[in-house]
Motif scaffolding. Structure first.
Motif, short mmCIF file in Angstrom:
data_model
loop_
_atom_site.label_atom_id
_atom_site.label_comp_id
_atom_site.label_asym_id
_atom_site.label_seq_id
_atom_site.Cartn_x
_atom_site.Cartn_y
_atom_site.Cartn_z
N SER A 1 30.70 26.83 41.42
CA SER A 1 31.68 27.17 42.46
C SER A 1 32.16 28.60 42.31
N LEU A 2 32.24 29.08 41.07
CA LEU A 2 32.65 30.46 40.84
C LEU A 2 31.60 31.43 41.37
N VAL A 3 30.34 31.15 41.10
CA VAL A 3 29.27 32.02 41.59
C VAL A 3 29.27 32.07 43.11
N ALA A 4 29.48 30.91 43.75
CA ALA A 4 29.49 30.86 45.21
C ALA A 4 30.60 31.73 45.79
N SER A 5 31.76 31.74 45.14
CA SER A 5 32.88 32.55 45.63
C SER A 5 32.69 34.04 45.33
N LEU A 6 32.11 34.35 44.18
CA LEU A 6 32.02 35.74 43.73
C LEU A 6 30.77 36.47 44.18
N ARG A 7 29.81 35.77 44.76
CA ARG A 7 28.49 36.35 45.02
C ARG A 7 28.57 37.65 45.81
N GLN A 8 27.94 38.68 45.24
CA GLN A 8 27.80 40.00 45.86
C GLN A 8 29.14 40.66 46.18
N ALA A 9 30.18 40.31 45.43
CA ALA A 9 31.49 40.95 45.65
C ALA A 9 31.44 42.41 45.23
N ASP A 10 31.95 43.28 46.07
CA ASP A 10 32.12 44.67 45.66
C ASP A 10 33.27 44.79 44.67
N VAL A 11 34.34 44.04 44.92
CA VAL A 11 35.49 43.99 44.01
C VAL A 11 35.96 42.54 43.93
N ALA A 12 36.10 42.03 42.72
CA ALA A 12 36.66 40.69 42.52
C ALA A 12 37.91 40.82 41.66
N ILE A 13 38.95 40.09 42.03
CA ILE A 13 40.22 40.10 41.31
C ILE A 13 40.42 38.72 40.69
N TYR A 14 40.50 38.67 39.38
CA TYR A 14 40.67 37.40 38.67
C TYR A 14 42.11 37.26 38.19
N VAL A 15 42.78 36.20 38.69
CA VAL A 15 44.11 35.83 38.23
C VAL A 15 43.97 34.51 37.47
N PRO A 16 44.27 34.46 36.19
CA PRO A 16 44.06 33.24 35.41
C PRO A 16 44.89 32.07 35.92
N SER A 17 44.42 30.87 35.65
CA SER A 17 45.19 29.68 35.98
C SER A 17 46.37 29.57 35.02
N LYS A 18 47.32 28.73 35.38
CA LYS A 18 48.50 28.55 34.53
C LYS A 18 48.23 27.44 33.53
N SER A 19 47.96 27.83 32.29
CA SER A 19 47.78 26.87 31.21
C SER A 19 48.51 27.40 30.00
N HIS A 20 48.84 26.54 29.06
CA HIS A 20 49.75 26.90 27.98
C HIS A 20 49.07 27.21 26.66
N ASP A 21 47.73 27.20 26.62
CA ASP A 21 47.06 27.47 25.35
C ASP A 21 45.91 28.43 25.58
N SER A 22 45.63 29.21 24.55
CA SER A 22 44.59 30.23 24.66
C SER A 22 43.20 29.64 24.81
N PHE A 23 42.93 28.50 24.14
CA PHE A 23 41.59 27.93 24.19
C PHE A 23 41.19 27.61 25.63
#
Length: 285
Positions: free
Chosen positions: A59-81
């Motif tokens: 699903s990530l590849v489908a959204s990001l495909r051939q993007a000139d610029v992609a902006i990644y905002v992390p999900s809200k989770s409480h641990d680094s792993f």
């Protein structure tokens, strides 16, 4: 041009989307979101909305495909792993999708000696990107100033700021200012030569100084009487966030949340709105 924003219905992602829409045509924007029904306003403006699951590389590849610029905002989770696992999927997908430039949200609590629960993730991000094939920019935010507004009635009732910070100071940026800088970076390739930017206001605040600002904007007397880290964790453990929040202020007490940077001015051509001005304007709405 194709611009992709992940997490576009979250607090920061939604504001980045609105800021970017002031700079590019909506038809150039693709939004990867966990719940497409929350992006109705953007569909109505002509943006493409695709379902996205940070755990699913396809699903990530489908959204990001051939993007000139992609902006990644992390999900809200409480641990680094959890966040590192998510970010590994982002890097893998961005490489497969042949993203030309990736903007990644970071945070100033990324030092190797920072006890913050998520410092391992934020420290991992730039190191992992260096080892990738991606062209990238990391945008490190200071603490968001916005939560101080709904927090203010509690502080007035307590009569004190209670952050366990000792003599150390905190640096802030508002969500709106962060989003504006993200959008400006996205449309300004000449700024991509610098791999890491740090978004802060022009100064940081010790807790007595923060209490003075909050007193002035609320017209109430607020002092500083810190609780212990364990007390803070117990007080604010809604959603099991207590330890994570306390660990952040543990790092802050070591001076690790006091960063002040000129980068916002470099990106936007003006200083970031000051904390007193931000609070006054927000409370006046």
């Amino acid at each position: 041009m194709k611009y992709v924003i992940t997490g576009a219905t979250g607090h920061l992602g939604r504001q980045i989307t609105r800021q970017l829409a002031q700079r590019v045509a909506p038809e150039e924007m693709t939004l990867g979101v966990h719940t497409p029904s929350k992006a109705t306003e953007f569909v109505q403006q002509g943006m493409t909305v695709l379902p996205l699951d940070y755990r699913d590389v396809t699903s990530l590849v489908a959204s990001l495909r051939q993007a000139d610029v992609a902006i990644y905002v992390p999900s809200k989770s409480h641990d680094s792993f959890s966040r590192v696992s998510e970010f590994e999927n982002i890097v893998t997908a961005a490489e497969q999708a042949q993203v030309k430039h990736l903007l990644v949200m970071g945070f100033i609590a990324d030092q190797v000696n920072n006890p913050f629960d998520l410092s391992a993730f934020y420290g991992y991000v730039p190191r992992r990107l260096v080892a990738s094939t991606l062209d990238y920019t990391v945008v490190r935010n200071a603490l968001y100033a916005d939560p101080l507004v709904p927090y203010l009635p509690e502080l007035i009732a307590r009569g004190n700021v209670i952050y366990p910070m000792g003599d150390a100071s905190l640096s802030f940026i508002s969500l709106a200012e962060s989003a504006a800088a993200f959008a400006q970076l996205a449309v300004t390739p000449t700024l991509w030569r610098q791999p890491i930017y740090t978004l802060t206001q022009e100064r940081s605040y010790t807790m007595p100084a923060l209490a003075e600002v909050l007193s002035a904007v609320s017209d109430a007397k607020i002092g500083y009487a810190p609780v212990t880290l364990s007390q803070f964790a117990a007080l604010y453990n809604e959603g099991n966030e207590g330890h994570m929040l306390a660990s952040m202020y543990a790092g802050g007490a070591q001076g690790l949340l006091a960063t002040v940077s000129p980068d916002f001015r470099q990106i936007m051509g003006r200083p970031a709105q000051s904390l007193p001005d931000f609070l006054s304007a927000t409370l006046a709405k």
